[in-house]
Design a protein around this motif. Sequence first.
Motif, PDB file in Angstrom:
ATOM      1  N   ASN A  18      -8.416  -6.188  -3.930  1.00  0.00           N
ATOM      2  CA  ASN A  18      -7.661  -4.981  -3.635  1.00  0.00           C
ATOM      3  C   ASN A  18      -7.525  -4.872  -2.116  1.00  0.00           C
ATOM      4  O   ASN A  18      -8.518  -4.729  -1.401  1.00  0.00           O
ATOM      5  N   LEU A  19      -6.321  -4.933  -1.618  1.00  0.00           N
ATOM      6  CA  LEU A  19      -6.049  -4.889  -0.182  1.00  0.00           C
ATOM      7  C   LEU A  19      -6.544  -3.590   0.456  1.00  0.00           C
ATOM      8  O   LEU A  19      -7.039  -3.583   1.582  1.00  0.00           O
ATOM      9  N   PRO A  59      -0.684  -4.371  -6.424  1.00  0.00           N
ATOM     10  CA  PRO A  59      -1.497  -5.143  -7.372  1.00  0.00           C
ATOM     11  C   PRO A  59      -2.568  -5.910  -6.599  1.00  0.00           C
ATOM     12  O   PRO A  59      -2.517  -6.015  -5.371  1.00  0.00           O
ATOM     13  N   LEU A  60      -3.554  -6.424  -7.313  1.00  0.00           N
ATOM     14  CA  LEU A  60      -4.525  -7.297  -6.669  1.00  0.00           C
ATOM     15  C   LEU A  60      -3.772  -8.506  -6.128  1.00  0.00           C
ATOM     16  O   LEU A  60      -2.847  -8.998  -6.757  1.00  0.00           O
TER      17      LEU A  60
END
Length: 110
Positions: free
Chosen positions: A30-31, A65-66
């Motif tokens: 996750n950014l 999104p991941l």
Amino acid sequence: MKIASHGITEIVITLINLSPLDQAEMKSVNLHEGIDSILVIVQHRLKANSNPPEIPLTKEYGNLPLIEYSPAQLNQVFMNLLSNAIDAVLSQFENILAIMEQDQISILKF
């Protein structure tokens, strides 16, 4: 005492997350968590000191999104970007002197 120990715990957890043993490995991450971890590390630079006021920070994350990336490398990029941005803002305060006289404020930039 509780506040101090909570702050230390938060920093230790952040440092562990930022420096995993498998730094070169690509991961789905996750950014936003990486950015939040960097913000914990640099938060002391955002607070008001004797001269510059507090630097306000607004986080407006979208839905991402991941993504597959090397966390250590990308987090280093975020650290450099945020540190440089803070340095740029603080350098403006070093060049400005405000003088208040009765009902007048003079701002001198040098």
